[in-house]
Design an enzyme around this catalytic site. Structure first.
Site, short mmCIF file in Angstrom:
data_model
loop_
_atom_site.label_atom_id
_atom_site.label_comp_id
_atom_site.label_asym_id
_atom_site.label_seq_id
_atom_site.Cartn_x
_atom_site.Cartn_y
_atom_site.Cartn_z
N LYS A 38 -12.39 25.45 -22.34
CA LYS A 38 -12.18 24.80 -20.76
C LYS A 38 -11.13 23.85 -20.99
O LYS A 38 -10.48 23.54 -20.30
CB LYS A 38 -13.41 24.18 -20.36
CG LYS A 38 -13.38 23.41 -19.13
CD LYS A 38 -14.68 22.66 -18.71
CE LYS A 38 -14.92 21.32 -19.43
NZ LYS A 38 -13.63 20.30 -19.21
N GLY A 65 -22.73 23.86 -21.92
CA GLY A 65 -21.43 24.55 -22.40
C GLY A 65 -21.51 24.11 -23.99
O GLY A 65 -20.82 25.00 -25.01
N HIS A 66 -22.00 22.67 -24.35
CA HIS A 66 -21.87 22.24 -25.62
C HIS A 66 -22.90 22.99 -26.60
O HIS A 66 -22.53 23.54 -27.54
CB HIS A 66 -22.29 20.66 -25.70
CG HIS A 66 -21.35 19.62 -24.99
ND1 HIS A 66 -21.56 19.17 -23.66
CD2 HIS A 66 -20.25 19.45 -25.21
CE1 HIS A 66 -20.66 18.47 -23.21
NE2 HIS A 66 -19.70 18.49 -24.20
N ALA A 106 -23.19 13.33 -23.57
CA ALA A 106 -23.69 13.75 -22.02
C ALA A 106 -23.81 15.41 -22.05
O ALA A 106 -22.99 15.99 -21.36
CB ALA A 106 -22.53 13.35 -21.20
#
Length: 307
Positions: A158, A45-46, A41
């Protein structure tokens, strides 16, 4: 220094044997290998972790595995988004060398009976509200480290407690890998990027969610300015509940280096961490608290690479 290499198309691998075969050839050629563990998903950020890995490593592996052992709630596992086709396209466009997507049977074959438990940094915060979660994280990440034989692994800040758990696990088990923690990536309104954000679909939920980074940033600034920690945290809890959060699981000041609780601000780098529920969605976030810099969402997270 990175080697000058001819670009190659991304390979999608599903077995430990295939992954090790490719990595063995890379290492025989003297190439460095970076790993970005994910549950899919994917969002920017990834992809920012992929970019960070590309800047430091010759080859980059991204793993996608929705790990059942780290879900304390079966419904949460069932609702976790599975978007492998789209994730694959994003990773190929980003220049990833290998997408490693093992099955549950490959990761946990019949008879599997080993669990890794990390004490200390796993206690409290998410560890208190998600029993067994960090045992699942430590076990699967340890397996990914050993399967990939990567030289470095890249994680987002995060999940700050997770970073500490993984770092402690790798150090205690003498796994020769460098852990690099990268800054939290945020949406334009400050909300930390997360796969869970796409589940904020009820009317008004996405707008209410932006209260989390704003309140957290304001609290961090107040604490950095010398205001008493207890009253600041109490006021911030009230602010978030008034904004529509159904529950604040925790809102705590912890020492940045080892997650030790801090009842008051001192000269040690600190981190303000929060988890709250908005409808059925659980959101987490954290920001640094520092005297010389203005903390808050715009500055959330610094690289914490550890040799």
């Amino acid at each position: 220094m990175l080697k000058t290499l001819t670009p190659e198309p991304m390979r999608i691998l599903h077995t430990v044997a295939d992954l090790r075969h490719v990595v063995r050839a890379w290492k025989q050629d003297g190439l460095t290998v970076g790993l970005v563990p994910t549950m899919g998903a994917l969002h920017d950020g990834h992809l920012s972790l992929v970019r960070a890995a590309q800047q430091e490593m010759d080859r980059v592996i991204v793993s996608i595995f929705v790990n059942p052992t780290q879900f304390d709630n079966p419904a949460d596992l069932d609702s976790y988004p599975q978007t492998l086709d789209e994730d694959s396209r994003l990773l190929a466009d980003a220049g990833t060398h290998i997408l490693y997507a093992p099955t549950v049977a490959e990761m946990y074959p019949p008879g599997f009976s080993t669990t890794i438990s990390v004490a200390g940094v796993s206690e409290g915060l998410c560890g208190a509200h998600r029993p067994g979660h960090f045992d699942g994280v430590a076990t699967v990440v340890c397996k990914l480290f050993l399967q990939s034989q990567a030289d470095a692994a890249f994680f987002g800040e995060k999940d700050f407690q997770q970073v500490h758990v993984v770092r402690r696990m790798a150090a205690d088990l003498d796994i020769p890998i460098r852990l690099v923690a990268c800054p939290t990536r945020r949406e334009d309104d400050g909300l930390a990027m997360s796969s869970r954000n796409r589940r904020l679909t009820a009317p008004g939920e996405r707008d209410r969610a932006r209260a989390l980074p704003r309140a957290l940033g304001d609290a961090a600034r107040d604490i950095a300015a010398g205001r008493p920690v207890g009253p600041v945290l109490a006021a911030t809890r009230t602010r978030l509940l008034d904004a529509g959060f159904a529950e604040i699981e925790y809102l705590e000041l912890r020492r940045d280096s080892d997650l030790a609780p801090m009842a008051q601000r001192d000269d040690q780098p600190a981190r303000l961490l929060v988890a709250g529920r908005l409808g059925t969605v659980r959101l987490i976030d954290n920001v640094p608290v520092a005297g010389e810099e203005e903390p808050g969402p715009a500055r959330a997270g610094k690289g914490l690479g550890t040799p």
